[in-house]
Design an enzyme around this catalytic site. Sequence first.
Site, PDB file in Angstrom:
ATOM      1  N   ARG A 149       0.878  -1.192   0.000  1.00 39.70           N
ATOM      2  CA  ARG A 149       0.000   0.000   0.000  1.00 39.70           C
ATOM      3  C   ARG A 149       0.898   1.219   0.000  1.00 39.70           C
ATOM      4  O   ARG A 149       1.172   1.808   1.043  1.00 39.70           O
ATOM      5  CB  ARG A 149      -0.914  -0.044   1.240  1.00 39.70           C
ATOM      6  N   ASP A 239       3.867   1.615   5.060  1.00 41.63           N
ATOM      7  CA  ASP A 239       3.090   1.315   3.859  1.00 41.63           C
ATOM      8  C   ASP A 239       2.775  -0.163   3.666  1.00 41.63           C
ATOM      9  O   ASP A 239       2.885  -0.712   2.559  1.00 41.63           O
ATOM     10  CB  ASP A 239       3.780   1.914   2.617  1.00 41.63           C
ATOM     11  N   ASP A 262       2.210   4.788   9.436  1.00 44.08           N
ATOM     12  CA  ASP A 262       0.920   5.137   8.817  1.00 44.08           C
ATOM     13  C   ASP A 262      -0.167   5.251   9.872  1.00 44.08           C
ATOM     14  O   ASP A 262      -1.055   6.092   9.771  1.00 44.08           O
ATOM     15  CB  ASP A 262       0.536   4.085   7.776  1.00 44.08           C
ATOM     16  N   ASN A 411      -2.165  11.087   0.008  1.00 46.03           N
ATOM     17  CA  ASN A 411      -1.012  11.298  -0.873  1.00 46.03           C
ATOM     18  C   ASN A 411      -1.069  10.306  -2.027  1.00 46.03           C
ATOM     19  O   ASN A 411      -1.677   9.251  -1.879  1.00 46.03           O
ATOM     20  CB  ASN A 411       0.296  11.041  -0.102  1.00 46.03           C
TER      21      ASN A 411
END
Length: 540
Positions: A149, A239, A262, A411
């Site tokens: 991700r 991520d 995250d 983002n």
Amino acid sequence: MSPTRHAAARALLSDPLTNKGTAFTEEERDEFGLHGLLPPHVGTLDSQIERRRNALEDKESDFQRYAFLRELQDSNEVLFHALVQSDLPRMLPLVYTPTVGEGCERFSEIYRRPRGLFLSYSNRHRIADILSDPAYDRVKVIVVSDGERILGLGDQGAGGMGIPIGKLALYTACAGIHPAEVLPILLDLGTDNHALREDPLYIGYRAPRVRGKDYDDFVEAFVSAVNDRFPGVMLQWEDFAGKNAYDLLVRYRDRLLSFNDDIQGTAATAVGTLLSAIRKTGVPITEQRVVLFGAGAAGSGVAEMLVQAMQLEGLSEADARAKIWAVDRDGLILSDVPRMPPQQVKLAHDPADIAGWNLSGSNMITLQDTIANVKPTVLIGTSGQKAAFDERAIRTMAEHVERPVVFPLSNPISRAEAHPADVLEWTAGKAIVGTGSPFGIAGVTQVNNVYVFPGIGLGALASGATTVSDGMFMAAARRLGELHEGDEGLLPPVTALREVALEIAVAVVEQAVAEGLATAEPEALTRESIAASMWKAEYA
Ligand code: NAD
């Protein structure tokens, strides 16, 4: 000159940690046998920075600038970091968001030299051996991803390595962690991105993603090997896709000095920025009504920290949760939904809470419905859904609130829930806006984790703690919320990121001491000692 001396001279120039390029002095050229391998001109770091900055600006696109900076980092680390630190507002968007997104998507295209470690599934029996390289003896900070991700761009497979590399460049730039002490790692367990798997230039492990027990066993082998090889190392999970992000954080946060940026880094950054906004609006946190759009790793992390922040100001947990509403892909999260992801269970409202709401009548309770009924003071986007905050949603919000706080955090720029200029226009300039990526609009704050994670890492290492507690993140958020001065924006300027990292580190250390988690000697816990430990990009 002997063959060994020739080889040593070439090795000195080809190792980015020792190479100084034209800045090797005459004495060093004599001592290491560098004459002839370098042009005769003896330069300085400043002149090298100037030459590289000119070459950088000659490039035609930010992606080309990103690739240029990656090559520079792989040839001369001091020069790369000195260039980055010479102009953080210009350089950060080139080495990190937003350009790093394209850097990950096109990683295979620009792959040149090894940096960090690719631990691929086919090498699962060799992890300890790979980590045993003496080149990693000094490692203190690891950033690891599995590439599933990447920002809001989904599965980038091995190209996800761009993220650990970029984040660690910021650890060095902002927290002064020496380049030899950082190690980017990509757990290369395949990719479900078909286009990548079919791309003949793809550099990664060309197979569908390993999942289930095999995935868990691989990560367990990785964590055990890291613990054996690098006791006390700080590891940042980065991520990973939603469920893995949560599971790994829960499983390993007490076995390894680690955090998930995250979830926890975003939460501390967003809450810290919100605390700063609250100083501006004068409405206390206990009176805020918050709508979160996208309740994955980032959104649910923000929600949990908001609950804590409200509790610290005197609300009960139930009263705090009553003020936070989360909307995901199936609409408002209600507790009667079967098979909810674990991080969403605590965010779910009882269906009785929405009795009396006016609804648009679609088959789910939309973001628009939620805004119209909750009348939020704060709207946060962590969904990766471009333009999800449309004109109607923002205008509805502004009807009920004097100064709406709107944070489209996704983002890269292509995924932001709203363009900040639009939000300002739709609210007649009254909105207080924060975005994940930089938009270059005066007064709009970049609510980016770079304000928090370098300081968390620096502080956790300095304290000698064995775990990064929730209290340390809250301490970081509160300190961040106090740092801004002046009318424009909510956070200190990007030029001040080193000072910010030091402030956050000091807050983290103080909290570690208060919680009895600090094990370092008292003299290592002072601001002076932490500041003195921060490396500056200068030739030795
Ligand atoms: P994630 O995949 O864990 O979460 C995304 C969530 O959005 C999921 O729950 C998903 O179901 C939901 N979603 C998807 N489509 C939706 C839709 N149409 N409507 C509503 N919800 C929808 O990812 P994450 O780690 O939480 O990151 C999400 C985004 O936040 C990314 O774009 C990331 O770049 C951004 N982010 C920004 C910062 C920052 O510093 N500003 C930090 C972390 C994450």
